[in-house]
Scaffold this active site. Structure first.
Site, PDB file in Angstrom:
ATOM      1  N   ARG A  65      22.805  55.772  48.300  1.00  0.00           N
ATOM      2  CA  ARG A  65      23.341  56.412  47.252  1.00  0.00           C
ATOM      3  C   ARG A  65      24.257  57.303  46.902  1.00  0.00           C
ATOM      4  O   ARG A  65      24.308  58.472  47.253  1.00  0.00           O
ATOM      5  CB  ARG A  65      21.578  56.865  47.226  1.00  0.00           C
TER       6      ARG A  65
ATOM      7  N   ARG B  37      13.472  61.990  58.468  1.00  0.00           N
ATOM      8  CA  ARG B  37      12.799  62.233  57.071  1.00  0.00           C
ATOM      9  C   ARG B  37      11.768  61.174  57.258  1.00  0.00           C
ATOM     10  O   ARG B  37      10.665  61.273  56.543  1.00  0.00           O
ATOM     11  CB  ARG B  37      13.855  62.159  56.075  1.00  0.00           C
TER      12      ARG B  37
END
Length: 246
Positions: free
Chosen positions: A140, A184
């Site tokens: 990303r 995460r």
């Protein structure tokens, strides 16, 4: 307590929650739904990252949290969303990307919507595998100027390392390194199970997100567009359902 029928000249606006792990496509699909349905999308992550750039004690603390991938505490997250939802003018709906993330935040949102005379939210869960998330997040890139999101494999910019919209530099976010992503994901697994259980059976839809963005968008529209009544600008109920593999 106010209810919608007690508030004159207010449409029964409805909140859509995009639930999913970091990188599941909430930002991309939220922006697309915003344009398609004509309602704003509130990304708590973008708001918090903006606050983190400020030279304040809160901004410094946020910079540290975001750099390590740690979650922002409930009090700060609720303050951001609460301030936005209490702001006028009233719109016919709102998409929440990145909120709620805990049962406490979900309970706060329910209480706030009840205070505002609004129904419980429609929840769309974008479900994606761990391997898919790693591939997506490490590739990303985000425009440093306008925030537009690209991906090196699935959606590269036609201008290479520059944004197609404004020519801004495409950067990798601090929380998109593999080490931070794995942390995460572990945190998401810990908090998502009770949150999913909290919303299941209300207005909840699970959609497989291990697919091309266009396929996901088409199913989202199929789920949400019939709920809009353009004559009254009202969102009606979405039947709980399951789509795709877990």
């Amino acid at each position: 307590m106010l209810t919608a029928k007690h508030v004159p000249n207010r449409t029964r606006a409805r909140i859509i929650i995009l639930l999913g792990a970091p990188g599941s496509g909430k930002g991309t699909q939220g922006a697309w739904l915003s344009r398609k349905l004509g309602i704003p999308c509130l990304s708590t992550g973008e708001i918090l990252r903006g606050e983190a750039k400020r030279n304040t004690p809160a901004g410094f603390r946020l910079r540290q949290l975001l750099a390590t991938g740690a979650l922002v505490d409930d009090e700060m997250a609720c303050a951001v969303v609460g301030a936005r939802l209490r702001k006028g003018p009233r719109v016919k709906g709102l998409i929440l990307d990145g909120f709620p993330r805990t049962i406490q935040q979900a309970q706060f949102l329910d209480s706030l919507l009840s205070e505002l005379g609004l129904s419980r939210p429609v929840v769309v869960h974008l479900d994606i595998s761990a391997d898919g998330l790693l591939r997506r997040l490490t590739g990303r890139r985000q425009c440093a100027a306008c925030g537009e999101v690209y991906n090196l494999s699935s959606r590269p910019s036609s201008r290479g390392s520059r944004c197609e919209n404004d020519g801004g530099a495409l950067i990798q976010r601090d929380d998109d390194t593999e080490e931070v992503i794995l942390r995460r994901l572990k945190e998401f697994d810990a908090y998502s199970a009770p949150l999913i259980e909290y919303y299941e059976g209300v207005s909840y839809r699970r959609i497989a997100a291990d697919r091309e963005p266009k396929a996901i968008s088409a199913e989202l529209l199929e789920v949400l567009e019939p709920a809009f009544d353009p004559r009254s600008e009202t969102l009606t109920e979405v039947r709980p359902a399951f789509s795709g593999a877990a």
